[in-house]
Design an enzyme around this catalytic site. Sequence first.
Site, PDB file in Angstrom:
ATOM      1  N   LYS A 183       0.839  -1.205   0.000  1.00  0.00           N
ATOM      2  CA  LYS A 183       0.000   0.000   0.000  1.00  0.00           C
ATOM      3  C   LYS A 183       0.873   1.254   0.000  1.00  0.00           C
ATOM      4  CE  LYS A 183      -3.327   2.887   0.134  1.00  0.00           C
ATOM      5  NZ  LYS A 183      -3.624   3.678   1.279  1.00  0.00           N
ATOM      6  N   ASN A 187       1.005   4.209  -2.891  1.00  0.00           N
ATOM      7  CA  ASN A 187       0.886   5.652  -2.687  1.00  0.00           C
ATOM      8  C   ASN A 187       2.082   6.400  -3.274  1.00  0.00           C
ATOM      9  OD1 ASN A 187      -1.329   4.760  -1.245  1.00  0.00           O
ATOM     10  ND2 ASN A 187      -1.067   6.261   0.383  1.00  0.00           N
ATOM     11  N   GLU A 190       1.437   6.673  -6.787  1.00  0.00           N
ATOM     12  CA  GLU A 190       0.376   7.677  -6.931  1.00  0.00           C
ATOM     13  C   GLU A 190       0.986   9.097  -6.933  1.00  0.00           C
ATOM     14  OE1 GLU A 190      -2.854   7.123  -4.047  1.00  0.00           O
ATOM     15  OE2 GLU A 190      -2.770   9.264  -3.663  1.00  0.00           O
TER      16      GLU A 190
END
Length: 477
Positions: A183, A187, A190
């Site tokens: 995760k 990010n 991202e």
Amino acid sequence: TSAQIGVTGLAVMGRNLARNFARNGYTVALHNRTSAKTRALVEEFGDEGDFIATESAEEFVAALERPRRLVVMVKAGEATDAVIKEFAPLMEPGDMIIDGGNAHFADTRRRERELREQDIHFVGTGVSGGEEGALNGPSIMPGGSPESYASLGPMLEKISAKAEDGAPCVTHVGADGAGHFVKMVHNGIEYADMQLIAEAYQLLREVAGYSPAQIADIFRTWNTGRLDSYLIEITAEVLKHVDAATGKPFVDVVQDQAEQKGTGRWTVQIALDLGVPVSGIAEAVFARSLSGHSELRAASQGLPGPTAQQLSEAEAGAFADQVEQALYASKIVSYTQGFHEIAAGSEEYGWDIDLGAVAAIWRGGCIIRAAFLDRIRAAYDTRADLPSLLSDKTFAQEIGAAQDDWRAVLVAATRQGVPTPGFSAALAYYDALRADRLPAALTQGQRDYFGAHTYRRTDREGSFHTLWGGDRSEVGA
Ligand code: 2AM
């Protein structure tokens, strides 16, 4: 009756996740430190499914069927430890505590280890998709034991987003902190995606001379091609939005100082520890940081440099096509770097992460969801031990086809003084990997000169040192 799952921490993410479970037919026990929030949820959304509102930790734990599945949705950090400390003594061997917050994977590893002594399964789980995703289907990245996934997995599969081929966007990532690690890198990627999009916007605005509304249209067109993704889609929405108070483009009334919460920074910190070059992600984090240094920026007003010269209409159209190429090529590089970091983390912590499965569960629900991820999945499915995404034939061909335009865009940006740290870092990474020889040989020479750090030779085995202060003969080290 007893609940198949319980959620404690009913701020918006917890509340929406609880509603998602209930809407999918599960009985959901609810708990919050402040029980007014529990009551409010039931009042507002009680008709969506079966909820059991509880007021105390004891009542909450007692409401759960065994083995218990207790989802914690509190603020990452101390609150998570406080909640675990409260609930763990009430739990029994085989029960599961699922942390769906944005925990640092090192904290998850520690908590998993501590709870394992009590035979409680601690499942650190990445959840991406924001509030909307939590309610209608997020991308879910659970770590923890295989036993916990056997019990919890089917429920997560039910509430998760589904990819276009119908596959649930959830997989058992790996032991202990693997889910939160993945995760974290999600990010980081991202951040890089957003930075690259921001640079494309800036170039279209300042070099091509397009208005935000025109750029929105360009992004909308890009979204029908290989860049098809959630972030490109919302970029078009944000760019076409007009501020009601002033009638100006929304982007022109928002302060140009980007904030961050920490997962991007962690991605870079951990990459430094693992020795993984995530230069594109790092530039994205630094770009946000630089934007926030208003004092530095104010003090630098008036420093000399070119002003962007706007292109003619015909030139602008051609330039926009080149920017699309630069954006796509740079995007391939940031995903290459992100997947390298996941591979390195997997190796370091023994997680045995299936990179193709990670790409597959990012196809839906999460912020970086994109058509592109199905191709990354395919690349790893074809060859699980792919040394790098750039060694996949299709991506290599695409980046090769894009590179002339990518370079042209960077030439224009450099000439005209438009900063493109993401595009530039990506190209530098690409060219460095391609290079037959790197100047690292010179670096080694310097290190040997000032610190006798020794070097290896291209033509013989062993370590060597040159007597720089003496007759400059070479000695074996
Ligand atoms: P609250 O409603 O009682 O403030 C997001 O902040 C969520 O985490 C909220 O549901 C909040 O509960 C909960 N939370 C924050 N800190 C907490 C703590 N130390 N113990 C329990 N819950 C906490």
